[in-house]
Design a protein around this motif. Structure first.
Motif, PDB file in Angstrom:
ATOM      1  N   LEU A  32       1.019  -1.174   0.088  1.00 12.36           N
ATOM      2  CA  LEU A  32      -0.078   0.001  -0.004  1.00 12.36           C
ATOM      3  C   LEU A  32       0.882   1.229  -0.061  1.00 12.36           C
ATOM      4  CD1 LEU A  32      -3.010  -0.956   2.321  1.00 12.36           C
ATOM      5  CD2 LEU A  32      -3.213  -0.006   0.037  1.00 12.36           C
ATOM      6  N   THR A  33       1.957   1.302   0.840  1.00  9.11           N
ATOM      7  CA  THR A  33       2.752   2.235   0.725  1.00  9.11           C
ATOM      8  C   THR A  33       3.520   2.679  -0.722  1.00  9.11           C
ATOM      9  OG1 THR A  33       3.651   1.893   3.020  1.00  9.11           O
ATOM     10  CG2 THR A  33       5.062   3.345   1.807  1.00  9.11           C
ATOM     11  N   GLY A  38       3.462   5.592  -5.503  1.00  9.03           N
ATOM     12  CA  GLY A  38       3.022   5.546  -6.944  1.00  9.03           C
ATOM     13  C   GLY A  38       2.240   6.266  -7.648  1.00  9.03           C
ATOM     14  N   LEU A  39       0.837   6.172  -6.858  1.00  8.47           N
ATOM     15  CA  LEU A  39      -0.083   7.193  -7.638  1.00  8.47           C
ATOM     16  C   LEU A  39       0.385   8.653  -7.240  1.00  8.47           C
ATOM     17  CD1 LEU A  39      -3.075   5.166  -6.239  1.00  8.47           C
ATOM     18  CD2 LEU A  39      -2.704   5.552  -8.820  1.00  8.47           C
ATOM     19  N   SER A  40       1.003   8.921  -6.250  1.00  6.61           N
ATOM     20  CA  SER A  40       1.415  10.306  -5.997  1.00  6.61           C
ATOM     21  C   SER A  40       2.321  10.817  -7.135  1.00  6.61           C
ATOM     22  CB  SER A  40       1.901  10.399  -4.562  1.00  6.61           C
ATOM     23  OG  SER A  40       2.599  11.714  -4.362  1.00  6.61           O
ATOM     24  N   GLY A 229      -5.540  10.945   0.385  1.00  8.23           N
ATOM     25  CA  GLY A 229      -6.430  10.868   1.533  1.00  8.23           C
ATOM     26  C   GLY A 229      -7.136   9.380   1.932  1.00  8.23           C
ATOM     27  N   SER A 230      -7.830   8.811   0.815  1.00 13.37           N
ATOM     28  CA  SER A 230      -8.039   7.345   0.720  1.00 13.37           C
ATOM     29  C   SER A 230      -7.282   6.529   0.995  1.00 13.37           C
ATOM     30  CB  SER A 230      -8.969   7.212  -0.649  1.00 13.37           C
ATOM     31  OG  SER A 230     -10.085   8.307  -0.534  1.00 13.37           O
ATOM     32  N   LEU A 231      -6.214   6.507   0.257  1.00 11.92           N
ATOM     33  CA  LEU A 231      -5.212   5.383   0.262  1.00 11.92           C
ATOM     34  C   LEU A 231      -4.390   5.454   1.883  1.00 11.92           C
ATOM     35  CD1 LEU A 231      -3.447   5.585  -3.100  1.00 11.92           C
ATOM     36  CD2 LEU A 231      -4.602   3.897  -2.415  1.00 11.92           C
ATOM     37  N   THR A 232      -4.250   6.866   2.413  1.00  9.29           N
ATOM     38  CA  THR A 232      -3.804   6.972   3.745  1.00  9.29           C
ATOM     39  C   THR A 232      -4.584   6.289   4.621  1.00  9.29           C
ATOM     40  OG1 THR A 232      -2.359   9.058   2.956  1.00  9.29           O
ATOM     41  CG2 THR A 232      -2.802   8.684   5.235  1.00  9.29           C
ATOM     42  N   LEU A 238      -4.908  -0.368   8.396  1.00  8.49           N
ATOM     43  CA  LEU A 238      -3.886  -1.664   8.237  1.00  8.49           C
ATOM     44  C   LEU A 238      -3.281  -1.749   9.368  1.00  8.49           C
ATOM     45  CD1 LEU A 238      -3.886  -4.186   6.749  1.00  8.49           C
ATOM     46  CD2 LEU A 238      -1.991  -2.625   5.307  1.00  8.49           C
ATOM     47  N   VAL A 239      -2.440  -0.468   9.865  1.00 10.21           N
ATOM     48  CA  VAL A 239      -1.857  -0.499  10.832  1.00 10.21           C
ATOM     49  C   VAL A 239      -2.392  -0.553  12.163  1.00 10.21           C
ATOM     50  CG1 VAL A 239      -0.014   0.997  12.319  1.00 10.21           C
ATOM     51  CG2 VAL A 239       0.103   0.975   9.975  1.00 10.21           C
TER      52      VAL A 239
END
Length: 351
Positions: A32-33, A38-40, A229-232, A238-239
């Protein structure tokens, strides 16, 4: 540490199962990181890697480039008041290479200015023609090709490729500012923004203009803030799940060993020694699991499709690993509390 190592060695299957679950969670965090980074970069590598520190737009645009239109007089005033000020013009275009239809963002910049692309292959803008983001090579575009803009039919000759030139998930197509205005006559010499190498507090700004730094410009880029924001939030949840899983597993393990802890306390082991053993065991198991997950993730990167927006550096892996270790340390406090409350007589009697 001695007790932690002895128990891990003795309970190999249990340690392997728990370590496997932690490794899977760490693997998901790493992936996910990489996807977030990558999307950024796919959305805004042009802004992330630019030498510009500040951007000027009209006040009504709020820092959004495609809503801003600076007149030639405003651009000239900014360039007179600020050294190295570089105009930027952009528009989204469709173009074809042979029978293949493609799209991108047409960027007009000064060929000798702050925003001029550094070629990674071929030549720069000074040679005339267009310099493209290197992701277009995956679509078969090569140096020397001629691109046809749609629907105008104007031609652009590819003279080179550059890195980090993507905006809003579109590859950048750099041309000189004069060429850009020739292709967009309705702009009448206007540009979308002026980039400056100086920090915002050093910029001399005229009236009716707005100044944003790089971070603020990224946040108002259409779709960027919402996507990140969604991915974060997924990473945060998850954490949090990782913390809960670790805390529950090790707490159950601690409950199962209550009699052993009572015996060790009865023969003189201090609470600090036993608590340290629990924390050390948890951190060691997490460290081994995270290391294995990092190795698998870095190996998986080589197998991902070339077009997938994925970017993961050793620094990103180290930061995510440190976060997981910190979470494991915090999760171990529940077990430490249980160890501290063990009464030797009651524990031995229960045993």
């Amino acid at each position: 540490m001695y007790l932690a190592l002895r128990e891990l060695q003795h309970q190999k299957l249990r340690s392997l199962l728990i370590g496997g679950i932690v490794a899977l969670i760490a693997f998901m965090v790493f992936m996910l990181t990489g996807l977030t980074r990558g999307l950024s970069r796919d959305s805004a590598s042009l802004l992330l890697d630019t030498p510009a520190q500040s951007f000027v737009t009209i006040k009504e645009a709020g820092g959004v480039f495609n809503r801003s239109f600076l007149t030639p007089e405003q651009v000239e005033a900014l360039q007179n008041d600020n050294d190295g000020a570089a105009a930027l013009a952009q528009t989204f275009v469709s173009f074809s290479r042979g029978d293949k239809q493609l799209s991108g963002v047409l960027l007009g910049v000064d060929a000798r200015g702050l925003l001029a692309p550094e070629p990674s292959e071929g030549q720069g803008l000074r040679a005339g023609g267009a310099v493209l983001d290197e992701s277009l090579r995956e679509d078969g575009v090569q140096v020397g090709d001629v691109l046809t803009l749609k629907p105008s039919g104007d031609k652009l000759r590819v003279v080179g490729f550059t890195r980090s030139a993507r905006l809003s998930h579109q590859p950048g197509v750099y041309v000189s500012l004069a060429r850009w205005h020739h292709l967009n006559p309705r702009m009448r010499g206007a540009v979308n923004a002026v980039a400056l190498a100086a920090a915002p507090e050093q910029v001399k700004l005229g009236t009716d203009l707005s100044l944003t730094d790089r971070a603020q410009t990224l946040q108002v880029l259409p779709g960027y803030k919402e996507e990140q924001g969604s991915l974060t939030m997924i990473q945060v949840f998850l954490v949090a799940v990782a913390a809960f899983v670790l805390a529950v597993f090790f707490y159950v393990m601690t409950l199962q060993k209550t009699a052993q802890f009572g015996l060790l306390k009865a023969i003189g082991a201090s609470t600090g020694t036993l608590a340290g053993s629990v924390v050390a065991q948890m951190l060691l198991l997490t460290l081994l699991a995270v290391t294995a997950a990092a190795a698998v993730t870095l190996g998986m990167v080589q197998l991902l499709p070339a077009g997938m927006p994925f970017h993961l550096t050793p620094g990103n892996v180290a930061a995510a690993s440190g976060l997981l270790l910190a979470v494991a340390a915090l999760a171990s406090l529940l077990s430490v509390r249980r160890v501290a409350r063990v009464d030797p007589l009651i524990a031995l009697g229960a045993g």
